[in-house]
Design a protein around this motif. Sequence first.
Motif, PDB file in Angstrom:
ATOM      1  N   THR A   6       0.842  -1.149  -0.079  1.00 14.80           N
ATOM      2  CA  THR A   6       0.056   0.013   0.003  1.00 14.80           C
ATOM      3  C   THR A   6       0.842   1.444   0.119  1.00 14.80           C
ATOM      4  O   THR A   6       2.170   1.175   0.447  1.00 14.80           O
ATOM      5  CB  THR A   6      -0.869   0.024   1.379  1.00 14.80           C
ATOM      6  OG1 THR A   6       0.038   0.088   2.396  1.00 14.80           O
ATOM      7  CG2 THR A   6      -1.902  -1.057   1.492  1.00 14.80           C
ATOM      8  N   ILE A   8       2.268   4.564   1.551  1.00 13.20           N
ATOM      9  CA  ILE A   8       2.493   4.964   2.952  1.00 13.20           C
ATOM     10  C   ILE A   8       2.254   6.484   2.781  1.00 13.20           C
ATOM     11  O   ILE A   8       3.089   6.865   1.883  1.00 13.20           O
ATOM     12  CB  ILE A   8       3.515   4.562   3.428  1.00 13.20           C
ATOM     13  CG1 ILE A   8       3.816   3.072   3.812  1.00 13.20           C
ATOM     14  CG2 ILE A   8       3.939   5.167   4.903  1.00 13.20           C
ATOM     15  CD1 ILE A   8       5.154   2.311   3.957  1.00 13.20           C
ATOM     16  N   ARG A   9       1.413   7.370   3.677  1.00 15.22           N
ATOM     17  CA  ARG A   9       1.529   8.419   3.434  1.00 15.22           C
ATOM     18  C   ARG A   9       1.783   9.204   4.726  1.00 15.22           C
ATOM     19  O   ARG A   9       1.671   8.629   5.890  1.00 15.22           O
ATOM     20  CB  ARG A   9      -0.115   9.183   3.202  1.00 15.22           C
ATOM     21  CG  ARG A   9      -0.598   8.986   1.611  1.00 15.22           C
ATOM     22  CD  ARG A   9      -1.884   9.265   1.466  1.00 15.22           C
ATOM     23  NE  ARG A   9      -3.100   8.650   2.483  1.00 15.22           N
ATOM     24  CZ  ARG A   9      -3.286   7.450   2.322  1.00 15.22           C
ATOM     25  NH1 ARG A   9      -2.754   6.680   1.478  1.00 15.22           N
ATOM     26  NH2 ARG A   9      -4.260   6.900   3.250  1.00 15.22           N
ATOM     27  N   VAL A  23       2.064  12.461  10.910  1.00 16.64           N
ATOM     28  CA  VAL A  23       0.963  11.285  10.746  1.00 16.64           C
ATOM     29  C   VAL A  23       1.577  10.296   9.793  1.00 16.64           C
ATOM     30  O   VAL A  23       2.014  10.742   8.621  1.00 16.64           O
ATOM     31  CB  VAL A  23      -0.164  11.768  10.396  1.00 16.64           C
ATOM     32  CG1 VAL A  23      -1.145  10.665  10.376  1.00 16.64           C
ATOM     33  CG2 VAL A  23      -0.793  12.884  11.410  1.00 16.64           C
ATOM     34  N   GLU A  25       0.366   6.987   7.528  1.00 12.27           N
ATOM     35  CA  GLU A  25      -0.672   6.113   7.506  1.00 12.27           C
ATOM     36  C   GLU A  25      -0.434   5.064   6.441  1.00 12.27           C
ATOM     37  O   GLU A  25       0.680   5.042   5.431  1.00 12.27           O
ATOM     38  CB  GLU A  25      -1.972   6.878   6.563  1.00 12.27           C
ATOM     39  CG  GLU A  25      -2.439   7.945   7.676  1.00 12.27           C
ATOM     40  CD  GLU A  25      -3.653   8.614   6.635  1.00 12.27           C
ATOM     41  OE1 GLU A  25      -3.759   8.404   5.519  1.00 12.27           O
ATOM     42  OE2 GLU A  25      -4.446   9.268   7.211  1.00 12.27           O
ATOM     43  N   GLY A  26      -1.007   3.954   6.560  1.00  9.06           N
ATOM     44  CA  GLY A  26      -0.954   2.959   5.572  1.00  9.06           C
ATOM     45  C   GLY A  26       0.109   1.880   5.967  1.00  9.06           C
ATOM     46  O   GLY A  26       0.476   0.936   5.136  1.00  9.06           O
ATOM     47  N   ILE A  32       2.459  -2.442  12.594  1.00  7.72           N
ATOM     48  CA  ILE A  32       2.525  -0.855  12.882  1.00  7.72           C
ATOM     49  C   ILE A  32       2.972  -0.782  14.185  1.00  7.72           C
ATOM     50  O   ILE A  32       3.569   0.417  14.384  1.00  7.72           O
ATOM     51  CB  ILE A  32       0.845  -0.542  12.934  1.00  7.72           C
ATOM     52  CG1 ILE A  32       0.766   0.815  12.889  1.00  7.72           C
ATOM     53  CG2 ILE A  32      -0.105  -1.310  14.022  1.00  7.72           C
ATOM     54  CD1 ILE A  32      -0.443   1.569  12.465  1.00  7.72           C
ATOM     55  N   LYS A  51      -5.682   2.245  15.094  1.00  9.49           N
ATOM     56  CA  LYS A  51      -6.378   2.529  14.017  1.00  9.49           C
ATOM     57  C   LYS A  51      -5.448   2.516  12.656  1.00  9.49           C
ATOM     58  O   LYS A  51      -6.010   3.281  11.921  1.00  9.49           O
ATOM     59  CB  LYS A  51      -7.416   3.472  14.154  1.00  9.49           C
ATOM     60  CG  LYS A  51      -8.579   3.206  15.231  1.00  9.49           C
ATOM     61  CD  LYS A  51      -9.687   4.185  14.945  1.00  9.49           C
ATOM     62  CE  LYS A  51     -10.129   4.750  16.515  1.00  9.49           C
ATOM     63  NZ  LYS A  51      -9.377   6.131  16.721  1.00  9.49           N
ATOM     64  N   GLY A  52      -4.439   1.691  12.679  1.00 10.03           N
ATOM     65  CA  GLY A  52      -3.779   1.870  11.376  1.00 10.03           C
ATOM     66  C   GLY A  52      -2.891   3.386  11.077  1.00 10.03           C
ATOM     67  O   GLY A  52      -2.425   3.493   9.822  1.00 10.03           O
ATOM     68  N   ILE A  53      -2.962   4.199  12.060  1.00  9.39           N
ATOM     69  CA  ILE A  53      -2.218   5.357  11.991  1.00  9.39           C
ATOM     70  C   ILE A  53      -1.218   5.447  12.993  1.00  9.39           C
ATOM     71  O   ILE A  53      -1.362   5.480  14.285  1.00  9.39           O
ATOM     72  CB  ILE A  53      -3.290   6.483  12.054  1.00  9.39           C
ATOM     73  CG1 ILE A  53      -4.324   6.342  10.873  1.00  9.39           C
ATOM     74  CG2 ILE A  53      -2.627   7.751  11.917  1.00  9.39           C
ATOM     75  CD1 ILE A  53      -5.197   7.381  10.701  1.00  9.39           C
ATOM     76  N   VAL A  55       0.817   8.345  14.915  1.00 11.24           N
ATOM     77  CA  VAL A  55       1.098   9.881  15.221  1.00 11.24           C
ATOM     78  C   VAL A  55       2.262  10.056  16.125  1.00 11.24           C
ATOM     79  O   VAL A  55       2.352   9.745  17.095  1.00 11.24           O
ATOM     80  CB  VAL A  55      -0.315  10.326  15.746  1.00 11.24           C
ATOM     81  CG1 VAL A  55      -0.123  11.866  16.264  1.00 11.24           C
ATOM     82  CG2 VAL A  55      -1.642  10.023  14.864  1.00 11.24           C
TER      83      VAL A  55
END
Length: 81
Positions: A6, A8-9, A23, A25-26, A32, A51-53, A55
Amino acid sequence: QKQAVTKIRVYTEAKRFKKLVTVVEGIDADHIDSTASELKHKLACGGTAKKGIIVLQGNHKSKISAILQKIGYVKESIEIR
């Protein structure tokens, strides 16, 4: 090695009191927690993964791509904005 399928942002946003957070994400759920603790360790900052993020406290956009690549993520899948 972890391969990211995926995108990754990575981006920053201002939280309370105008504090910047970075942050990520991905990152897939299996990795994680380990990825988050690795980033926190390497960047010497606090942060959370839920939740997949991920921070992270502070603005680390400039350093994060190199660290993710060292851990084993593919450069092409990392998008910094």
